[in-house]
Design an enzyme around this catalytic site. Structure first.
Site, PDB file in Angstrom:
ATOM      1  N   ASP A  43      70.300  25.674  41.840  1.00 41.68           N
ATOM      2  CA  ASP A  43      69.353  25.128  42.688  1.00 41.68           C
ATOM      3  C   ASP A  43      68.061  25.970  42.371  1.00 41.68           C
ATOM      4  O   ASP A  43      68.149  27.031  41.875  1.00 41.68           O
ATOM      5  CB  ASP A  43      69.516  24.815  43.956  1.00 41.68           C
ATOM      6  N   ASP A  53      64.462  25.888  44.751  1.00 41.91           N
ATOM      7  CA  ASP A  53      63.895  25.881  46.365  1.00 41.91           C
ATOM      8  C   ASP A  53      64.818  26.432  47.331  1.00 41.91           C
ATOM      9  O   ASP A  53      65.866  25.684  47.384  1.00 41.91           O
ATOM     10  CB  ASP A  53      63.255  24.825  46.705  1.00 41.91           C
TER      11      ASP A  53
END
Length: 328
Positions: A43, A45
């Site tokens: 991922d 953020d």
């Protein structure tokens, strides 16, 4: 969401936060560790960067922090979909694309160990790929700023595109999928499975790793052999609540340390052949997609997005950066 079963991963959580390595980037010694391939998916953020890139823009150039919190609550309660709320947030922006990165430079914090960790991946031929619900032009620009364009080019990104007017008065996500999520990470994985179905040339079985911080990462994370969850955030809480095996981390230095330990453990148990000690059969299509044959790279599935319309469409990269060569 139903409970998801992972291969058991034994780990003793550390009570201290590791700092970024100050010594030269270590290269895994092939004589002491497995030659098994490792492929990492992550991922963006809250994982690579401590803050959310979109939230920084919304708070300073859009709806503002107070309104954003109210909109986030609509997602949390299920009052409206992630896609609908996100369109309101992105639509509130009024700043030219390049100008928006002035506040990014000031407010964004990269994981203190990520730069060295990625150099470690490059030195050891470990491909590192990003799957995100954010906007690809923003994520690429941020990586270019914080890592430099040369190092950034080794990271493939699958995310939503964006349509942004020259004066910055209109920001519109170009969603990857016609769904309430906008970018359904699980669907991207399935697309990748379809277009990259060849088998490993030498029959090796690579170790598949996923790194994340939130529950939205689960559709991709459940397909990994080893899951790293940022300590103290929602993904870790969900794993604990649902008895899902994972390894907590404070910085990417923790992940680097664990990868070395895992490869040493695998070498001792399997000599790098057959199935990894940590093995999840659901990850098999990642292994097929990571074949040493000429298969599409992760970012090539971005081409499945529909064409943009209206004002100015920030271009998707015209050339696909090659992944690091797999360890053989």
């Amino acid at each position: 969401m139903p409970s998801i079963t992972f291969a058991d991963v034994a780990t003793a959580p550390s009570s201290r936060t590791l700092k970024a390595p100050k010594t030269p980037v270590p290269v895994v010694d092939a004589q002491n560790t497995s030659k098994r391939d490792i492929i990492i998916f992550s991922d963006f953020d809250g994982t690579i960067f401590m803050q959310d890139t979109g939230h920084i823009l919304f708070d300073h150039h859009g709806c503002g922090a107070a309104q954003r919190h109210l909109l986030d609550e609509e997602i949390r309660t299920g009052a409206r979909s992630f896609r609908a709320v996100s369109e309101d947030m992105w639509g509130s922006l009024n700043v030219p694309f390049e100008d928006g990165f002035n506040v990014m430079k000031e407010k964004l914090e990269i994981d203190p160990a990520f730069n060295e960790f990625h150099k470690f991946c490059l030195a050891n031929g470990i491909p590192f790929n990003v799957i995100s619900a954010g906007l690809k032009p923003i994520l690429r620009k941020v990586l270019d700023l914080f890592l430099g364009e040369k190092q950034s080019s080794h990271i493939d990104i699958v995310a939503n595109d964006a349509q942004i007017s020259h004066d910055g008065s209109e920001w519109k996500p170009i969603w990857r999928h016609d769904s309430e999520l906008g970018h359904d990470k699980a669907a991207s994985i399935q697309e990748y499975k379809v277009i990259a179905s060849s088998e490993s040339e030498d029959g090796s079985i690579p170790l598949i790793v996923f790194v994340g911080d939130g529950v939205s990462d689960l559709p991709a994370a459940r397909e990994a052999d080893v899951l790293f969850a940022r300590r103290g955030l929602r993904l870790e809480e969900y794993c604990i609540e649902n008895d899902i095996s994972y390894i907590p981390f404070d910085t990417f230095a923790d992940i680097q340390k664990e990868l070395v330990r895992l490869t040493e453990e695998d070498q001792q148990s399997t000599m790098g052949t057959g199935r990894p000690v940590q093995y999840n059969p659901r990850a098999n299509f990642w292994r097929r997609a990571s074949s040493k044959k000429a298969v599409p790279t992760l970012s090539s599935i971005q081409q499945s997005s529909g064409p943009a319309t209206g004002n100015v469409f920030l271009p998707v990269e015209q050339t696909v950066a090659p992944q690091a060569t797999l360890v053989s």
